[in-house]
Design an enzyme around this catalytic site. Structure first.
Site, PDB file in Angstrom:
ATOM      1  N   GLY A   1      75.656  59.150  50.661  1.00 61.88           N
ATOM      2  CA  GLY A   1      75.935  60.585  50.712  1.00 61.88           C
ATOM      3  C   GLY A   1      76.569  61.101  51.993  1.00 61.88           C
TER       4      GLY A   1
ATOM      5  N   CYS B   1      76.089  56.695  39.942  1.00 61.44           N
ATOM      6  CA  CYS B   1      75.940  57.259  41.281  1.00 61.44           C
ATOM      7  C   CYS B   1      76.983  58.362  41.371  1.00 61.44           C
ATOM      8  CB  CYS B   1      76.210  56.167  42.312  1.00 61.44           C
ATOM      9  SG  CYS B   1      76.285  56.761  44.005  1.00 61.44           S
ATOM     10  N   ASN B   2      76.520  59.585  41.515  1.00 61.24           N
ATOM     11  CA  ASN B   2      77.468  60.712  41.561  1.00 61.24           C
ATOM     12  C   ASN B   2      78.427  60.583  42.725  1.00 61.24           C
ATOM     13  OD1 ASN B   2      76.560  63.166  39.649  1.00 61.24           O
ATOM     14  ND2 ASN B   2      74.818  61.915  40.224  1.00 61.24           N
TER      15      ASN B   2
ATOM     16  N   CYS C   1      72.737  64.110  41.642  1.00 64.35           N
ATOM     17  CA  CYS C   1      72.482  62.858  42.371  1.00 64.35           C
ATOM     18  C   CYS C   1      71.382  62.177  41.578  1.00 64.35           C
ATOM     19  CB  CYS C   1      72.024  63.136  43.799  1.00 64.35           C
ATOM     20  SG  CYS C   1      71.411  61.675  44.647  1.00 64.35           S
ATOM     21  N   THR C   2      71.607  60.924  41.222  1.00 62.99           N
ATOM     22  CA  THR C   2      70.668  60.261  40.314  1.00 62.99           C
ATOM     23  C   THR C   2      69.244  60.192  40.885  1.00 62.99           C
ATOM     24  OG1 THR C   2      71.469  58.187  41.245  1.00 62.99           O
ATOM     25  CG2 THR C   2      72.378  58.869  39.116  1.00 62.99           C
TER      26      THR C   2
HETATM   27  N1  DGL Z   1      72.142  58.306  43.957  1.00 64.90           N
HETATM   28  C1  DGL Z   1      73.452  58.517  44.415  1.00 64.90           C
HETATM   29  C2  DGL Z   1      74.115  59.727  43.781  1.00 64.90           C
HETATM   30  O1  DGL Z   1      73.953  59.933  42.637  1.00 64.90           O
HETATM   31  C3  DGL Z   1      73.704  58.452  45.878  1.00 64.90           C
HETATM   32  C4  DGL Z   1      72.664  58.788  46.854  1.00 64.90           C
HETATM   33  C5  DGL Z   1      73.104  58.275  48.211  1.00 64.90           C
HETATM   34  O2  DGL Z   1      73.289  57.055  48.317  1.00 64.90           O
HETATM   35  O3  DGL Z   1      73.284  59.102  49.116  1.00 64.90           O
HETATM   36  O4  DGL Z   1      74.842  60.467  44.385  1.00 64.90           O
END
Ligand code: DGL
Length: 283
Positions: free
Chosen positions: A40, A70-71, A206-207
Protein backbone atom coordinates in the site's frame (compact mmCIF):
# COMPACT_ATOMS: atom_id res chain seq x y z
CA UNK A 1 -4.11 -25.93 -15.50
CA UNK A 2 -4.60 -24.33 -12.10
CA UNK A 3 -6.07 -20.95 -11.23
CA UNK A 4 -3.58 -18.66 -9.51
CA UNK A 5 -4.61 -16.20 -6.82
CA UNK A 6 -2.16 -13.47 -5.88
CA UNK A 7 -2.00 -11.03 -2.98
CA UNK A 8 0.69 -9.17 -1.07
CA UNK A 9 -0.23 -11.24 1.97
CA UNK A 10 -3.06 -13.23 3.45
CA UNK A 11 -5.87 -10.71 2.78
CA UNK A 12 -6.53 -12.26 -0.63
CA UNK A 13 -7.52 -15.48 1.14
CA UNK A 14 -10.95 -13.90 1.70
CA UNK A 15 -11.41 -13.81 -2.08
CA UNK A 16 -9.65 -17.13 -2.62
CA UNK A 17 -11.97 -18.87 -0.17
CA UNK A 18 -15.05 -17.74 -2.07
CA UNK A 19 -13.50 -18.78 -5.40
CA UNK A 20 -12.75 -22.25 -4.08
CA UNK A 21 -16.33 -22.61 -2.84
CA UNK A 22 -17.63 -21.50 -6.25
CA UNK A 23 -15.29 -23.69 -8.36
CA UNK A 24 -14.65 -26.70 -6.10
CA UNK A 25 -13.22 -28.97 -8.82
CA UNK A 26 -10.66 -26.49 -10.10
CA UNK A 27 -7.04 -26.61 -8.95
CA UNK A 28 -5.87 -23.45 -7.16
CA UNK A 29 -2.46 -22.07 -6.24
CA UNK A 30 -2.37 -19.09 -3.87
CA UNK A 31 0.73 -16.90 -3.69
CA UNK A 32 1.27 -14.46 -0.83
CA UNK A 33 4.13 -12.03 -1.41
CA UNK A 34 4.68 -11.64 2.31
CA UNK A 35 8.39 -10.84 1.91
CA UNK A 36 7.37 -7.58 0.25
CA UNK A 37 4.08 -6.76 2.02
CA UNK A 38 2.53 -4.33 2.54
CA UNK A 39 2.20 -2.94 -0.98
CA UNK A 40 0.00 0.00 0.00
CA UNK A 41 2.83 2.48 0.61
CA UNK A 42 5.04 1.44 -2.34
CA UNK A 43 5.60 3.34 -5.58
CA UNK A 44 3.76 2.42 -8.77
CA UNK A 45 6.93 0.97 -10.33
CA UNK A 46 7.59 -1.23 -7.31
CA UNK A 47 4.02 -2.53 -7.34
CA UNK A 48 4.18 -3.27 -11.09
CA UNK A 49 7.48 -5.17 -10.71
CA UNK A 50 6.29 -7.20 -7.74
CA UNK A 51 2.96 -8.03 -9.36
CA UNK A 52 4.70 -9.14 -12.56
CA UNK A 53 7.04 -11.37 -10.53
CA UNK A 54 4.05 -12.88 -8.71
CA UNK A 55 2.21 -13.63 -11.95
CA UNK A 56 5.37 -15.10 -13.48
CA UNK A 57 5.81 -17.41 -10.50
CA UNK A 58 2.19 -18.60 -10.71
CA UNK A 59 2.39 -19.22 -14.47
CA UNK A 60 5.63 -21.13 -13.88
CA UNK A 61 3.85 -23.23 -11.20
CA UNK A 62 1.30 -24.27 -13.86
CA UNK A 63 -1.43 -21.61 -13.70
CA UNK A 64 -3.04 -20.31 -16.86
CA UNK A 65 -5.14 -17.63 -15.20
CA UNK A 66 -4.10 -15.40 -12.30
CA UNK A 67 -6.62 -13.47 -10.23
CA UNK A 68 -5.03 -10.45 -8.58
CA UNK A 69 -6.87 -10.67 -5.26
CA UNK A 70 -5.20 -7.46 -4.17
CA UNK A 71 -6.75 -4.08 -4.88
CA UNK A 72 -3.38 -2.38 -4.82
CA UNK A 73 -1.87 -4.71 -7.45
CA UNK A 74 -5.04 -4.67 -9.55
CA UNK A 75 -5.41 -0.86 -9.41
CA UNK A 76 -1.83 0.04 -10.07
CA UNK A 77 -0.34 -2.81 -12.13
CA UNK A 78 -2.97 -4.82 -13.98
CA UNK A 79 -3.58 -2.57 -16.98
CA UNK A 80 0.16 -1.98 -17.43
CA UNK A 81 0.89 -5.71 -17.37
CA UNK A 82 -1.99 -6.53 -19.72
CA UNK A 83 -0.74 -3.98 -22.21
CA UNK A 84 3.02 -4.24 -21.98
CA UNK A 85 4.02 -7.61 -20.61
CA UNK A 86 1.36 -10.31 -20.97
CA UNK A 87 1.27 -10.43 -24.79
CA UNK A 88 5.05 -11.09 -24.97
CA UNK A 89 4.96 -13.45 -22.03
CA UNK A 90 2.20 -15.46 -23.71
CA UNK A 91 4.42 -15.83 -26.77
CA UNK A 92 7.39 -16.85 -24.60
CA UNK A 93 5.35 -19.51 -22.80
CA UNK A 94 3.62 -20.63 -26.01
CA UNK A 95 0.26 -21.04 -24.28
CA UNK A 96 -2.68 -18.81 -23.33
CA UNK A 97 -2.22 -17.09 -19.96
CA UNK A 98 -4.11 -14.16 -18.52
CA UNK A 99 -4.45 -12.02 -15.40
CA UNK A 100 -7.65 -10.50 -14.03
CA UNK A 101 -8.25 -8.10 -11.17
CA UNK A 102 -10.84 -7.61 -8.47
CA UNK A 103 -11.51 -3.90 -8.92
CA UNK A 104 -13.71 -4.03 -12.03
CA UNK A 105 -15.90 -6.85 -10.61
CA UNK A 106 -16.36 -4.75 -7.47
CA UNK A 107 -17.30 -1.68 -9.48
CA UNK A 108 -19.72 -3.70 -11.60
CA UNK A 109 -21.38 -4.91 -8.42
CA UNK A 110 -21.38 -1.39 -6.95
CA UNK A 111 -22.87 0.31 -9.98
CA UNK A 112 -25.44 -2.36 -10.75
CA UNK A 113 -26.96 -2.69 -7.30
CA UNK A 114 -30.74 -2.79 -7.24
CA UNK A 115 -31.01 -0.28 -4.40
CA UNK A 116 -29.39 2.49 -6.50
CA UNK A 117 -31.14 5.80 -6.25
CA UNK A 118 -32.53 7.07 -9.52
CA UNK A 119 -30.51 10.01 -10.83
CA UNK A 120 -32.50 13.13 -10.20
CA UNK A 121 -32.34 15.37 -13.24
CA UNK A 122 -32.62 19.11 -12.86
CA UNK A 123 -32.33 20.54 -16.35
CA UNK A 124 -29.24 18.88 -17.82
CA UNK A 125 -27.53 18.54 -14.50
CA UNK A 126 -27.33 15.13 -12.86
CA UNK A 127 -27.50 15.46 -9.10
CA UNK A 128 -25.09 13.04 -7.46
CA UNK A 129 -27.32 11.42 -4.93
CA UNK A 130 -25.59 8.18 -4.17
CA UNK A 131 -22.37 8.59 -2.21
CA UNK A 132 -20.02 5.61 -2.31
CA UNK A 133 -17.19 5.52 0.23
CA UNK A 134 -14.09 3.49 -0.66
CA UNK A 135 -11.64 2.47 2.06
CA UNK A 136 -8.32 1.38 0.56
CA UNK A 137 -4.55 1.48 0.74
CA UNK A 138 -2.89 4.82 -0.17
CA UNK A 139 -1.63 3.35 -3.50
CA UNK A 140 -5.15 2.30 -4.52
CA UNK A 141 -6.57 5.69 -3.49
CA UNK A 142 -3.82 7.50 -5.46
CA UNK A 143 -4.63 5.47 -8.58
CA UNK A 144 -8.21 6.93 -8.43
CA UNK A 145 -9.35 3.73 -10.14
CA UNK A 146 -12.65 3.58 -8.25
CA UNK A 147 -13.50 7.22 -9.08
CA UNK A 148 -12.56 6.78 -12.77
CA UNK A 149 -14.30 3.46 -13.35
CA UNK A 150 -17.49 4.39 -11.48
CA UNK A 151 -17.69 7.70 -13.30
CA UNK A 152 -17.53 5.89 -16.67
CA UNK A 153 -20.65 3.95 -15.72
CA UNK A 154 -22.75 6.13 -13.42
CA UNK A 155 -22.85 9.89 -13.25
CA UNK A 156 -25.24 9.80 -10.33
CA UNK A 157 -22.75 8.10 -8.01
CA UNK A 158 -20.11 10.18 -6.24
CA UNK A 159 -17.03 8.30 -5.02
CA UNK A 160 -15.03 9.42 -1.99
CA UNK A 161 -11.88 7.44 -1.18
CA UNK A 162 -10.34 7.19 2.25
CA UNK A 163 -6.72 5.97 2.29
CA UNK A 164 -5.91 3.87 5.35
CA UNK A 165 -2.09 3.73 5.50
CA UNK A 166 -1.76 1.45 8.54
CA UNK A 167 -4.75 -0.85 8.47
CA UNK A 168 -3.54 -3.71 6.21
CA UNK A 169 -0.22 -3.86 8.05
CA UNK A 170 -1.97 -3.90 11.44
CA UNK A 171 -4.29 -6.71 10.30
CA UNK A 172 -1.42 -8.72 8.83
CA UNK A 173 0.54 -8.26 12.08
CA UNK A 174 -2.41 -9.56 14.13
CA UNK A 175 -3.12 -6.27 15.98
CA UNK A 176 -5.69 -6.52 18.76
CA UNK A 177 -9.36 -5.76 18.16
CA UNK A 178 -9.40 -2.56 20.23
CA UNK A 179 -6.55 -1.07 18.18
CA UNK A 180 -8.20 -2.15 14.93
CA UNK A 181 -11.56 -0.73 16.01
CA UNK A 182 -9.96 2.63 16.86
CA UNK A 183 -8.21 2.72 13.48
CA UNK A 184 -11.40 1.88 11.57
CA UNK A 185 -13.48 4.41 13.56
CA UNK A 186 -10.90 7.12 12.84
CA UNK A 187 -11.11 6.49 9.09
CA UNK A 188 -14.90 6.34 9.03
CA UNK A 189 -15.04 9.63 10.96
CA UNK A 190 -12.47 11.26 8.63
CA UNK A 191 -14.40 10.22 5.53
CA UNK A 192 -17.71 11.35 7.03
CA UNK A 193 -16.23 14.76 7.82
CA UNK A 194 -14.83 15.09 4.30
CA UNK A 195 -18.13 14.16 2.63
CA UNK A 196 -20.18 16.23 5.07
CA UNK A 197 -22.33 13.19 5.85
CA UNK A 198 -21.95 9.40 6.03
CA UNK A 199 -21.61 7.49 2.72
CA UNK A 200 -24.73 5.71 1.45
CA UNK A 201 -22.73 2.57 0.67
CA UNK A 202 -19.15 1.48 1.13
CA UNK A 203 -16.53 -0.65 -0.58
CA UNK A 204 -13.84 -2.26 1.52
CA UNK A 205 -11.29 -1.76 -1.26
CA UNK A 206 -8.50 -3.78 0.31
CA UNK A 207 -8.89 -7.51 0.74
CA UNK A 208 -7.49 -7.35 4.27
CA UNK A 209 -10.39 -5.19 5.43
CA UNK A 210 -12.88 -7.98 4.81
CA UNK A 211 -11.89 -9.61 8.07
CA UNK A 212 -12.66 -6.44 9.99
CA UNK A 213 -15.89 -5.86 8.04
CA UNK A 214 -17.80 -6.06 11.33
CA UNK A 215 -15.76 -3.12 12.69
CA UNK A 216 -16.61 -1.07 9.58
CA UNK A 217 -20.28 -2.05 9.99
CA UNK A 218 -20.18 -0.90 13.62
CA UNK A 219 -18.51 2.42 12.74
CA UNK A 220 -20.79 3.24 9.79
CA UNK A 221 -24.48 4.14 10.30
CA UNK A 222 -26.55 1.00 10.94
CA UNK A 223 -27.47 -0.85 7.78
CA UNK A 224 -24.99 0.89 5.44
CA UNK A 225 -24.55 -1.68 2.64
CA UNK A 226 -21.00 -2.96 2.09
CA UNK A 227 -20.15 -4.28 -1.36
CA UNK A 228 -18.79 -7.79 -0.91
CA UNK A 229 -15.64 -8.12 -2.99
CA UNK A 230 -15.17 -11.90 -2.72
CA UNK A 231 -18.71 -12.49 -3.99
CA UNK A 232 -18.41 -9.88 -6.75
CA UNK A 233 -15.13 -11.47 -7.90
CA UNK A 234 -16.57 -15.00 -7.92
CA UNK A 235 -19.56 -13.77 -9.96
CA UNK A 236 -17.28 -11.99 -12.45
CA UNK A 237 -15.04 -15.04 -12.76
CA UNK A 238 -18.05 -17.27 -13.48
CA UNK A 239 -19.04 -14.86 -16.29
CA UNK A 240 -15.45 -14.89 -17.57
CA UNK A 241 -15.39 -18.71 -17.70
CA UNK A 242 -18.62 -18.68 -19.73
CA UNK A 243 -16.82 -16.58 -22.34
CA UNK A 244 -13.43 -18.36 -21.95
CA UNK A 245 -14.08 -21.98 -20.95
CA UNK A 246 -10.48 -22.84 -21.93
CA UNK A 247 -9.35 -21.29 -18.63
CA UNK A 248 -11.54 -23.51 -16.46
CA UNK A 249 -9.87 -26.88 -16.82
CA UNK A 250 -11.39 -29.61 -14.66
CA UNK A 251 -8.88 -30.36 -11.94
CA UNK A 252 -8.73 -32.54 -8.87
CA UNK A 253 -9.51 -29.87 -6.32
CA UNK A 254 -5.82 -29.36 -5.55
CA UNK A 255 -5.01 -26.45 -3.19
CA UNK A 256 -1.46 -25.15 -2.83
CA UNK A 257 -0.36 -22.14 -0.81
CA UNK A 258 2.95 -20.46 -1.57
CA UNK A 259 4.67 -17.57 0.20
CA UNK A 260 7.75 -15.48 -0.50
CA UNK A 261 7.93 -15.01 3.30
CA UNK A 262 8.11 -17.46 6.17
CA UNK A 263 7.02 -20.93 5.01
CA UNK A 264 5.24 -23.36 7.34
CA UNK A 265 2.10 -23.15 9.41
CA UNK A 266 0.86 -19.56 9.34
CA UNK A 267 -0.18 -17.58 12.42
CA UNK A 268 -3.72 -18.06 13.69
CA UNK A 269 -5.01 -14.99 11.84
CA UNK A 270 -4.96 -17.04 8.64
CA UNK A 271 -7.72 -19.15 10.15
CA UNK A 272 -9.87 -16.04 10.31
CA UNK A 273 -9.31 -15.39 6.60
CA UNK A 274 -9.59 -18.98 5.42
CA UNK A 275 -11.58 -20.80 8.10
CA UNK A 276 -8.86 -23.38 8.87
CA UNK A 277 -5.12 -23.43 9.58
CA UNK A 278 -2.90 -23.40 6.51
CA UNK A 279 0.63 -24.49 5.76
CA UNK A 280 2.47 -22.41 3.18
CA UNK A 281 5.26 -23.74 0.94
CA UNK A 282 8.21 -21.57 -0.02
CA UNK A 283 7.59 -19.78 -3.32
N1 DGL B 1 -4.60 -6.62 0.48
C1 DGL B 1 -4.10 -5.75 -0.50
C2 DGL B 1 -5.17 -4.90 -1.15
O1 DGL B 1 -6.21 -5.39 -1.40
C3 DGL B 1 -2.88 -4.96 -0.18
C4 DGL B 1 -2.56 -4.56 1.20
C5 DGL B 1 -1.12 -4.10 1.24
O2 DGL B 1 -0.26 -4.93 0.91
O3 DGL B 1 -0.89 -2.93 1.56
O4 DGL B 1 -5.00 -3.75 -1.45
Amino acid sequence: MAIGVFDSGVGGLTVHHRLVERFPDADFIYLADQANAPYGGKTGEEIVDLTRAGCERLFEAGCSLVVLACNTAASVALRRLQQTWLPDHRRTLGRPVNALGIVVPTIEAATGLPWEHEAERRGDKVEKLDVLGVFSTPATARSRVYEIEVDKRRQDVAVFSEPCPNLARMIEAGADRAALAAEVEGHVAALTTRIGRAPDRAILGCTHYEIVADLFRAALPTGTPLIHQPEATADALARYFERHPEYLAKGTGQRRFLTTGQAGVQHSLVETFWGAPLTFEPA
